[in-house]
Design an enzyme around this catalytic site. Sequence first.
Site, PDB file in Angstrom:
ATOM      1  N   SER A 144       9.441  14.701   1.624  1.00 30.95           N
ATOM      2  CA  SER A 144       9.150  15.042   0.228  1.00 30.95           C
ATOM      3  C   SER A 144       8.846  13.808  -0.594  1.00 30.95           C
ATOM      4  O   SER A 144       8.826  13.851  -1.814  1.00 30.95           O
ATOM      5  CB  SER A 144      10.338  15.785  -0.384  1.00 30.95           C
ATOM      6  OG  SER A 144      11.502  14.993  -0.298  1.00 30.95           O
ATOM      7  N   LYS A 161       7.425   2.067   3.436  1.00 25.61           N
ATOM      8  CA  LYS A 161       7.273   3.080   4.481  1.00 25.61           C
ATOM      9  C   LYS A 161       5.896   3.074   5.122  1.00 25.61           C
ATOM     10  O   LYS A 161       5.730   3.581   6.225  1.00 25.61           O
ATOM     11  CB  LYS A 161       7.647   4.452   3.936  1.00 25.61           C
ATOM     12  CG  LYS A 161       9.123   4.467   3.571  1.00 25.61           C
ATOM     13  CD  LYS A 161       9.675   5.829   3.392  1.00 25.61           C
ATOM     14  CE  LYS A 161      11.166   5.697   3.084  1.00 25.61           C
ATOM     15  NZ  LYS A 161      11.860   6.947   3.220  1.00 25.61           N
ATOM     16  N   LYS A 186       0.861  -1.184   0.000  1.00 22.93           N
ATOM     17  CA  LYS A 186       0.000   0.000   0.000  1.00 22.93           C
ATOM     18  C   LYS A 186       0.895   1.231   0.000  1.00 22.93           C
ATOM     19  O   LYS A 186       1.948   1.239   0.632  1.00 22.93           O
ATOM     20  CB  LYS A 186      -0.910   0.008   1.222  1.00 22.93           C
ATOM     21  CG  LYS A 186      -1.979  -1.052   1.172  1.00 22.93           C
ATOM     22  CD  LYS A 186      -2.867  -0.988   2.385  1.00 22.93           C
ATOM     23  CE  LYS A 186      -3.915  -2.089   2.322  1.00 22.93           C
ATOM     24  NZ  LYS A 186      -4.785  -2.088   3.499  1.00 22.93           N
TER      25      LYS A 186
END
Length: 183
Positions: A92, A67, A62
């Site tokens: 970012s 992360k 997902k």
Amino acid sequence: MGSRDDDGQNAEGQGYAADINSIREAQARIAPYVHKTPILSSTSINAIAGKQLFFKCECFQKAGAFKIRGASNSIFALDDIQAAKGVVTHSSGNHAAAVALAAKLRGIPAYIVIPENAPACKVENVNRYGGQVIWSDVTMESRESTAKKVQEETGAILIHPFNDKYTIRIRNASYRVLTVSLS
């Protein structure tokens, strides 16, 4: 749901070191919110390397990256009182999107500080997952001070992009699969 303080410490003051129990707790905490991604091997690459290699395919995860594991662990470790005011991070890239998605899954606000030079596709991901984009200058100092200001104004909990034991613990656990397989 757990309880933690703002600097990545849990209520008992435990530091960053992961042990097998904390990894298992993290795995159980995030299981409903992340994909179980495949581990694949390649005969061609194995022949070039001269040994069998295994690849953890987090591109199928997902939010498109591993992360989401750390972001979910961090956000779902918050107790309901801590989570009520939302979370803030500065990033970012993939961490920004992961925090936005994990917060959406938890049903809480996500304030995402993004430098003005971030790729448009990364900003679109944050928007798609419902994160509130807050712009900063490109320096780390600007990102951090903007996130701190948002935290002070909203009461949101900081989900640090790399210096948080809940984020580090689960990300490192993902890499152990590959590391152990190679040795």
